[in-house]
Design an enzyme around this catalytic site. Structure first.
Site, PDB file in Angstrom:
ATOM      1  N   GLU A 170       0.810  -1.212   0.000  1.00 18.44           N
ATOM      2  CA  GLU A 170       0.000   0.000   0.000  1.00 18.44           C
ATOM      3  C   GLU A 170       0.852   1.275   0.000  1.00 18.44           C
ATOM      4  O   GLU A 170       0.338   2.375   0.229  1.00 18.44           O
ATOM      5  CB  GLU A 170      -0.930   0.015   1.222  1.00 18.44           C
ATOM      6  CG  GLU A 170      -1.945  -1.108   1.248  1.00 18.44           C
ATOM      7  CD  GLU A 170      -2.976  -1.020   0.129  1.00 18.44           C
ATOM      8  OE1 GLU A 170      -2.893  -0.091  -0.691  1.00 18.44           O
ATOM      9  OE2 GLU A 170      -3.847  -1.905   0.070  1.00 18.44           O
ATOM     10  N   HIS A 219      -3.097   2.358   8.552  1.00 15.03           N
ATOM     11  CA  HIS A 219      -4.099   1.646   7.757  1.00 15.03           C
ATOM     12  C   HIS A 219      -4.446   0.345   8.467  1.00 15.03           C
ATOM     13  O   HIS A 219      -3.565  -0.492   8.713  1.00 15.03           O
ATOM     14  CB  HIS A 219      -3.554   1.354   6.363  1.00 15.03           C
ATOM     15  CG  HIS A 219      -4.448   0.472   5.539  1.00 15.03           C
ATOM     16  ND1 HIS A 219      -5.821   0.594   5.536  1.00 15.03           N
ATOM     17  CD2 HIS A 219      -4.173  -0.553   4.699  1.00 15.03           C
ATOM     18  CE1 HIS A 219      -6.344  -0.303   4.722  1.00 15.03           C
ATOM     19  NE2 HIS A 219      -5.366  -1.028   4.204  1.00 15.03           N
TER      20      HIS A 219
END
Length: 212
Positions: free
Chosen positions: A68, A87
């Protein structure tokens, strides 16, 4: 910086915000980004494993960065006030992502810390530039954004703020789901929501930093 990353991943595991190796955490320091590596269980993660990349994505040291990374870089490049990103894949926030496009302004702490409305970013495959763009668009100037069919991203000027935002967002998502189940519920009007948000950004947030 690497030690802070380890402390943060222990925090999100302890607070049931992630399972297994899912999720990721990063810190910005100057032109460098410190980010959790891809696929390493948090209970065996070491400081030397933490990936270090330049703001342009060039790998400097440590293991391969999280898949990510594009989303982290997109956020840092669009928000000068952000120095930390968390996240996670918490249950209630992820559930909300399946049924609506936003959480309205329900409770004061969420409005102050996260923003007047918590948006749900449009779906895109993980690790893609499209996801990164969707996240930045939905995040705006807020401190939290929910990812459709995916999870939650919170940001902050430091890790403490980003981690706190994660807990507050998950609590707010839980409240929202309870309220939906009950039926009618009240929301904070736009004017008051704006006042609360500005109070946090311009007053309370500064006090919090001064007493750290």
């Amino acid at each position: 910086m690497k030690r802070k990353i380890l402390e943060a991943v222990n925090f999100i595991v302890k607070n049931n915000l992630v399972k297994g190796t899912w999720g990721n955490v990063s810190l910005k320091y100057g032109e460098l980004i410190y980010i959790t590596p891809s696929g390493v269980p948090y209970n065996v993660l070491k400081e030397e494993d933490v990936s270090v990349v330049k703001i342009d994505g060039t790998h400097v040291s440590g293991l391969k960065p999280s898949s990510e990374l594009p989303t982290h870089l997109e956020i840092y490049n669009s928000r000068e006030d952000v120095n930390a990103i968390v996240h996670t894949h918490p249950v209630f926030s992820t559930t909300v992502s399946l049924i609506t496009s936003y959480i309205p302004p329900l409770v004061e702490d969420a409005v102050m810390i996260l923003g007047p409305k918590i948006n749900v970013a449009e779906y895109a495959l993980p690790g893609t530039n499209k996801l990164a763009q969707n996240v930045v668009r939905a995040l705006g100037n807020n401190h939290a954004v929910i990812l459709k069919n995916h999870g939650l991203i919170t940001v902050g000027s430091d890790l403490n703020e980003a981690l706190t935002a994660s807990l507050v967002c998950e609590k707010t998502a839980e409240i929202f789901l309870y309220a939906l189940n009950i039926g009618n519920f009240n929301v904070i009007n736009d004017k008051d929501a704006s006042i609360l948000r500005n109070k946090y950004l311009n007053s309370y947030r500064q006090i919090r930093k001064d007493v750290r």
